[in-house]
Design a protein around this motif. Structure first.
Motif, mmCIF file in Angstrom:
data_model
loop_
_atom_site.group_PDB
_atom_site.id
_atom_site.type_symbol
_atom_site.label_atom_id
_atom_site.label_comp_id
_atom_site.label_asym_id
_atom_site.label_seq_id
_atom_site.Cartn_x
_atom_site.Cartn_y
_atom_site.Cartn_z
ATOM 1 N N LEU A 115 0.822 -1.201 -0.046
ATOM 2 C CA LEU A 115 0.117 -0.017 0.068
ATOM 3 C C LEU A 115 0.770 1.284 -0.019
ATOM 4 O O LEU A 115 0.591 2.359 -0.728
ATOM 5 N N VAL A 116 1.784 1.246 0.655
ATOM 6 C CA VAL A 116 2.837 2.317 0.696
ATOM 7 C C VAL A 116 3.664 2.554 -0.485
ATOM 8 O O VAL A 116 3.616 3.625 -1.210
ATOM 9 N N ALA A 117 3.822 1.686 -1.046
ATOM 10 C CA ALA A 117 4.394 1.527 -2.483
ATOM 11 C C ALA A 117 3.478 2.115 -3.504
ATOM 12 O O ALA A 117 3.704 2.911 -4.465
ATOM 13 N N LEU A 118 2.222 1.831 -3.569
ATOM 14 C CA LEU A 118 1.156 2.424 -4.400
ATOM 15 C C LEU A 118 0.930 4.011 -4.000
ATOM 16 O O LEU A 118 0.816 4.620 -4.951
ATOM 17 N N ALA A 119 1.166 4.151 -2.795
ATOM 18 C CA ALA A 119 0.631 5.521 -2.622
ATOM 19 C C ALA A 119 2.096 6.667 -2.742
ATOM 20 O O ALA A 119 1.723 7.601 -3.748
ATOM 21 N N ILE A 120 3.086 5.910 -3.049
ATOM 22 C CA ILE A 120 4.167 6.665 -3.534
ATOM 23 C C ILE A 120 4.109 6.932 -5.055
ATOM 24 O O ILE A 120 4.379 7.903 -5.469
ATOM 25 N N VAL A 121 3.827 5.864 -5.482
ATOM 26 C CA VAL A 121 3.551 5.942 -7.106
ATOM 27 C C VAL A 121 2.496 6.914 -7.527
ATOM 28 O O VAL A 121 2.780 7.669 -8.565
ATOM 29 N N ALA A 122 1.436 6.546 -6.894
ATOM 30 C CA ALA A 122 0.321 7.564 -7.069
ATOM 31 C C ALA A 122 0.689 8.943 -6.816
ATOM 32 O O ALA A 122 0.088 9.907 -7.565
ATOM 33 N N GLY A 123 1.341 9.016 -5.705
ATOM 34 C CA GLY A 123 1.784 10.360 -5.197
ATOM 35 C C GLY A 123 2.512 11.442 -6.408
ATOM 36 O O GLY A 123 2.408 12.457 -6.811
ATOM 37 N N LYS A 124 3.399 10.581 -6.841
ATOM 38 C CA LYS A 124 4.147 10.837 -8.004
ATOM 39 C C LYS A 124 3.310 11.237 -9.311
ATOM 40 O O LYS A 124 3.673 12.224 -9.861
ATOM 41 N N GLU A 125 2.533 10.540 -9.550
ATOM 42 C CA GLU A 125 1.821 10.817 -10.613
ATOM 43 C C GLU A 125 0.664 11.744 -10.760
ATOM 44 O O GLU A 125 0.486 12.751 -11.213
ATOM 45 N N LEU A 126 0.067 12.111 -9.369
ATOM 46 C CA LEU A 126 -0.945 13.121 -8.982
ATOM 47 C C LEU A 126 -0.215 14.308 -8.505
ATOM 48 O O LEU A 126 -0.788 15.331 -8.104
ATOM 49 N N HIS A 127 1.212 14.290 -8.175
ATOM 50 C CA HIS A 127 1.852 15.545 -7.821
ATOM 51 C C HIS A 127 1.460 15.708 -6.624
ATOM 52 O O HIS A 127 1.045 17.047 -6.346
ATOM 53 N N VAL A 128 1.196 15.075 -5.534
ATOM 54 C CA VAL A 128 0.957 15.110 -4.282
ATOM 55 C C VAL A 128 1.654 14.321 -3.480
ATOM 56 O O VAL A 128 2.505 13.221 -3.903
ATOM 57 N N SER A 129 1.722 14.323 -2.162
ATOM 58 C CA SER A 129 2.398 13.469 -1.286
ATOM 59 C C SER A 129 1.919 12.171 -1.180
ATOM 60 O O SER A 129 0.656 11.856 -1.110
ATOM 61 N N ALA A 130 2.757 11.181 -0.911
ATOM 62 C CA ALA A 130 2.439 9.755 -0.641
ATOM 63 C C ALA A 130 1.364 9.726 0.549
ATOM 64 O O ALA A 130 0.668 8.945 0.738
ATOM 65 N N SER A 131 1.730 10.607 1.514
ATOM 66 C CA SER A 131 1.133 10.329 2.969
ATOM 67 C C SER A 131 -0.433 10.898 2.709
ATOM 68 O O SER A 131 -1.295 10.597 3.249
ATOM 69 N N THR A 132 -0.511 12.076 1.720
ATOM 70 C CA THR A 132 -2.004 12.512 1.361
ATOM 71 C C THR A 132 -2.741 11.310 0.690
ATOM 72 O O THR A 132 -3.837 11.362 1.113
ATOM 73 N N VAL A 133 -2.087 10.484 -0.292
ATOM 74 C CA VAL A 133 -2.682 9.509 -1.007
ATOM 75 C C VAL A 133 -3.059 8.585 0.302
ATOM 76 O O VAL A 133 -4.218 8.036 -0.006
ATOM 77 N N PHE A 134 -2.091 8.247 0.978
ATOM 78 C CA PHE A 134 -2.235 7.176 1.917
ATOM 79 C C PHE A 134 -3.486 7.551 2.846
ATOM 80 O O PHE A 134 -4.405 6.416 3.352
ATOM 81 N N PHE A 135 -3.404 8.594 3.288
ATOM 82 C CA PHE A 135 -4.195 8.771 4.708
ATOM 83 C C PHE A 135 -5.674 9.330 4.346
ATOM 84 O O PHE A 135 -6.741 9.025 4.744
ATOM 85 N N GLU A 136 -5.675 10.028 3.069
ATOM 86 C CA GLU A 136 -7.117 10.917 2.757
ATOM 87 C C GLU A 136 -7.605 10.060 1.700
ATOM 88 O O GLU A 136 -8.908 10.405 1.507
#
Length: 168
Positions: free
Chosen positions: A110-131
């Motif tokens: 899940l952390v890996a997916l959040a990091i990859v999604a954060g890069k693509e969406l130009h937001v932080s991985a923690s934002t993707v993970f928690f929000e």
């Protein structure tokens, strides 16, 4: 000048005749050390190791944008090793370690997916993970493949083995 001649036979036998054992009692053998079993400490150590290893696993997998099988083995072994070293030889610890390693690999994915999604969406991985955790778990479910289950199995096996070896 008279010289004393030692009696024939074993001079250390203290009165034992030929073919007899000495009459001096031997001290009893020391008791065996008690088996080390600190289940609570082992569980806490395994949980901490699972959280740390899962986060590191996810950071590595997210950074290189792929999973690595030996890293899942490392996660499992670290969880099992921590449980075995801290908790001792309780038979529940290898099983609990295997279960916690499954959670650690899942967390890492899940952390890996959040990091990859954060890069693509130009937001932080923690934002993707928690929000957006619900969307993140849906993406994880959509991307399930046999390799994911292999990583789970490798981590669980390594955790079980690591706990057994560390407690010996």
């Amino acid at each position: 000048m008279s010289q004393s001649v030692p009696p024939p036979g074993n001079p250390f036998a203290q009165g034992a005749g030929p073919g007899q054992l000495p009459q001096t009692p031997l001290p009893p053998a020391p008791p065996a050390p008690p088996a080390r079993s600190h289940v609570g400490l082992g569980l806490v150590a395994a949980l901490v190791a699972a959280l740390v290893a899962g986060g590191v696993y996810g950071a590595i997998a997210g950074g290189i944008e792929r999973e690595i099988g030996w890293a899942a083995v490392g996660v499992g072994f670290l969880v099992g090793f921590a449980a075995g070293k801290a908790g001792g030889s309780n038979p529940a610890l290898p099983v609990v370690s295997a279960v916690l390693s499954l959670g650690a690999v899942y967390l890492g994915q899940l952390v890996a997916l959040a990091i990859v999604a954060g890069k693509e969406l130009h937001v932080s991985a923690s934002t993707v993970f928690f929000e957006h955790f619900d969307g993140l778990t849906q993406v994880w479910k959509d991307e399930l493949d046999p390799l994911t289950f292999l990583f789970f199995a490798l981590a669980a096996f390594a955790a079980f083995s690591g706990a057994k070896k560390a407690s010996a």
